[in-house]
Write a protein that holds these residues in place. Sequence first.
Motif, PDB file in Angstrom:
ATOM      1  N   GLY A 118      25.376  11.089  12.229  1.00 54.11           N
ATOM      2  CA  GLY A 118      24.907  10.347  13.392  1.00 54.11           C
ATOM      3  C   GLY A 118      24.850   8.863  13.118  1.00 54.11           C
ATOM      4  N   LEU A 119      24.367   8.452  11.934  1.00 52.76           N
ATOM      5  CA  LEU A 119      24.326   7.035  11.566  1.00 52.76           C
ATOM      6  C   LEU A 119      25.723   6.440  11.471  1.00 52.76           C
ATOM      7  CD1 LEU A 119      21.547   7.190   8.808  1.00 52.76           C
ATOM      8  CD2 LEU A 119      21.355   6.070  11.049  1.00 52.76           C
ATOM      9  N   ASN A 120      26.654   7.215  10.932  1.00 51.19           N
ATOM     10  CA  ASN A 120      28.039   6.749  10.800  1.00 51.19           C
ATOM     11  C   ASN A 120      28.664   6.428  12.152  1.00 51.19           C
ATOM     12  OD1 ASN A 120      31.083   8.239  10.782  1.00 51.19           O
ATOM     13  ND2 ASN A 120      30.802   6.524   9.379  1.00 51.19           N
ATOM     14  N   VAL A 121      28.574   7.367  13.099  1.00 51.77           N
ATOM     15  CA  VAL A 121      29.187   7.153  14.417  1.00 51.77           C
ATOM     16  C   VAL A 121      28.468   6.037  15.165  1.00 51.77           C
ATOM     17  CG1 VAL A 121      29.783   8.209  16.618  1.00 51.77           C
ATOM     18  CG2 VAL A 121      29.943   9.548  14.524  1.00 51.77           C
ATOM     19  N   ALA A 122      27.150   5.985  15.053  1.00 51.66           N
ATOM     20  CA  ALA A 122      26.396   4.934  15.742  1.00 51.66           C
ATOM     21  C   ALA A 122      26.793   3.557  15.220  1.00 51.66           C
ATOM     22  CB  ALA A 122      24.899   5.161  15.543  1.00 51.66           C
ATOM     23  N   ALA A 123      26.930   3.420  13.895  1.00 53.38           N
ATOM     24  CA  ALA A 123      27.323   2.138  13.305  1.00 53.38           C
ATOM     25  C   ALA A 123      28.724   1.740  13.747  1.00 53.38           C
ATOM     26  CB  ALA A 123      27.255   2.234  11.783  1.00 53.38           C
ATOM     27  N   GLN A 124      29.640   2.681  13.745  1.00 52.24           N
ATOM     28  CA  GLN A 124      31.018   2.383  14.145  1.00 52.24           C
ATOM     29  C   GLN A 124      31.096   1.967  15.618  1.00 52.24           C
ATOM     30  OE1 GLN A 124      33.174   5.934  13.110  1.00 52.24           O
ATOM     31  NE2 GLN A 124      33.658   5.193  11.044  1.00 52.24           N
ATOM     32  N   ALA A 125      30.378   2.685  16.485  1.00 55.95           N
ATOM     33  CA  ALA A 125      30.407   2.358  17.910  1.00 55.95           C
ATOM     34  C   ALA A 125      29.792   0.987  18.164  1.00 55.95           C
ATOM     35  CB  ALA A 125      29.674   3.428  18.706  1.00 55.95           C
ATOM     36  N   ALA A 126      28.659   0.696  17.522  1.00 54.93           N
ATOM     37  CA  ALA A 126      28.010  -0.608  17.710  1.00 54.93           C
ATOM     38  C   ALA A 126      28.895  -1.736  17.209  1.00 54.93           C
ATOM     39  CB  ALA A 126      26.669  -0.619  16.983  1.00 54.93           C
ATOM     40  N   ALA A 127      29.539  -1.541  16.043  1.00 55.25           N
ATOM     41  CA  ALA A 127      30.424  -2.574  15.498  1.00 55.25           C
ATOM     42  C   ALA A 127      31.622  -2.806  16.409  1.00 55.25           C
ATOM     43  CB  ALA A 127      30.884  -2.180  14.100  1.00 55.25           C
ATOM     44  N   ALA A 128      32.191  -1.725  16.959  1.00 54.95           N
ATOM     45  CA  ALA A 128      33.355  -1.855  17.841  1.00 54.95           C
ATOM     46  C   ALA A 128      33.006  -2.598  19.123  1.00 54.95           C
ATOM     47  CB  ALA A 128      33.911  -0.474  18.174  1.00 54.95           C
ATOM     48  N   MET A 129      31.751  -2.536  19.559  1.00 55.18           N
ATOM     49  CA  MET A 129      31.321  -3.249  20.768  1.00 55.18           C
ATOM     50  C   MET A 129      30.820  -4.658  20.454  1.00 55.18           C
ATOM     51  SD  MET A 129      29.447  -0.328  23.110  1.00 55.18           S
ATOM     52  CE  MET A 129      28.347   0.280  21.831  1.00 55.18           C
ATOM     53  N   GLY A 130      30.906  -5.057  19.176  1.00 55.96           N
ATOM     54  CA  GLY A 130      30.464  -6.397  18.801  1.00 55.96           C
ATOM     55  C   GLY A 130      28.965  -6.535  18.653  1.00 55.96           C
ATOM     56  N   ARG A 131      28.256  -5.452  18.563  1.00 53.94           N
ATOM     57  CA  ARG A 131      26.797  -5.486  18.393  1.00 53.94           C
ATOM     58  C   ARG A 131      26.487  -5.378  16.906  1.00 53.94           C
ATOM     59  NH1 ARG A 131      25.720  -1.308  23.370  1.00 53.94           N
ATOM     60  NH2 ARG A 131      23.752  -0.889  22.268  1.00 53.94           N
ATOM     61  N   ASP A 132      26.792  -6.480  16.198  1.00 54.75           N
ATOM     62  CA  ASP A 132      26.773  -6.460  14.737  1.00 54.75           C
ATOM     63  C   ASP A 132      25.384  -6.226  14.155  1.00 54.75           C
ATOM     64  OD1 ASP A 132      29.469  -6.862  14.803  1.00 54.75           O
ATOM     65  OD2 ASP A 132      29.402  -8.995  14.306  1.00 54.75           O
ATOM     66  N   ASP A 133      24.357  -6.781  14.761  1.00 59.54           N
ATOM     67  CA  ASP A 133      23.005  -6.576  14.234  1.00 59.54           C
ATOM     68  C   ASP A 133      22.636  -5.096  14.277  1.00 59.54           C
ATOM     69  OD1 ASP A 133      22.765  -9.276  13.789  1.00 59.54           O
ATOM     70  OD2 ASP A 133      21.599  -9.679  15.616  1.00 59.54           O
ATOM     71  N   GLU A 134      22.982  -4.470  15.377  1.00 56.96           N
ATOM     72  CA  GLU A 134      22.688  -3.045  15.522  1.00 56.96           C
ATOM     73  C   GLU A 134      23.507  -2.234  14.517  1.00 56.96           C
ATOM     74  OE1 GLU A 134      22.487   0.269  19.165  1.00 56.96           O
ATOM     75  OE2 GLU A 134      23.015  -1.835  19.567  1.00 56.96           O
TER      76      GLU A 134
END
Length: 265
Positions: free
Chosen positions: A204-220
């Motif tokens: 869950g952490l892996n997919v959440a990090a990848q999705a947030a990074a792809a949307m440019g939400r780097d802090d998240e």
Amino acid sequence: MSQKHRVPCPECGKSASGNFCQHCGADLGVASCPECGAPATGARRFCNECGASMRARGGGGGSSRRRSRAAAKGSDVSWWVAGSAMAVLATALAWNVLGNQSAPPVGAAVPQPVVPVSPGIAQATPRQTADQLFNRVMTASDNGDAATVEQFLPLALSAYEAARPLDMDGLFHVALLQRTGDELEASLATAQEMLQIEPTHILGLNVAAQAAAAMGRDDEAEAYYREVLDNLDTEMARPLFEYQTHSRYFEVTRQEALAFLSERG
């Protein structure tokens, strides 16, 4: 008809020949027995030779019965042909979804798709069907087959919706499918659904990090990747089914987290 075959009409009493009275139109019967073919004599209702009824019209009762039997036989054949065609068509459509991308011609020999099922199960469950489609989509994605991904990804997502409630492995599959289809908000939401159940779940952490990074939400994304590194070794020791099935994600996730955090300084 000769004179000896003229009979008195049963309605008007006048002498007539043929099947109908020339004077009043009444039914005179038939000129020959419908069963044995013996010629009719007088106005008898039954044949002198075989005893069959002489009152049948339009070719005789025997002919009518033979036509009825032939029609029934033809009807049975028609239903058999229609049923066979429907069975072939249904098999072809199933092969199109779970096997080849294009269905074979109707009428051709159709190989049956192999669906992994447990012993005693006559057909795939909704979850098994969803997992089958997931494997097809992810394999096509790894091979760069965008056409197959586009064709089967919506079917896979619909199959998982039909299979709910889902375990963590099923939710992870949904999140990966959504990310593969560039549905990043949906992928992040599904990952967060996993983390509400188990906050340190690595998949869950892996997919959440990848999705947030792809949307440019780097802090998240950074927060999720730090959680990955803080909990990775502990989580790897847990004998979870989804961890065993997707064990290759652990090292990939570790390297992704280190690289992302390194870039962030």
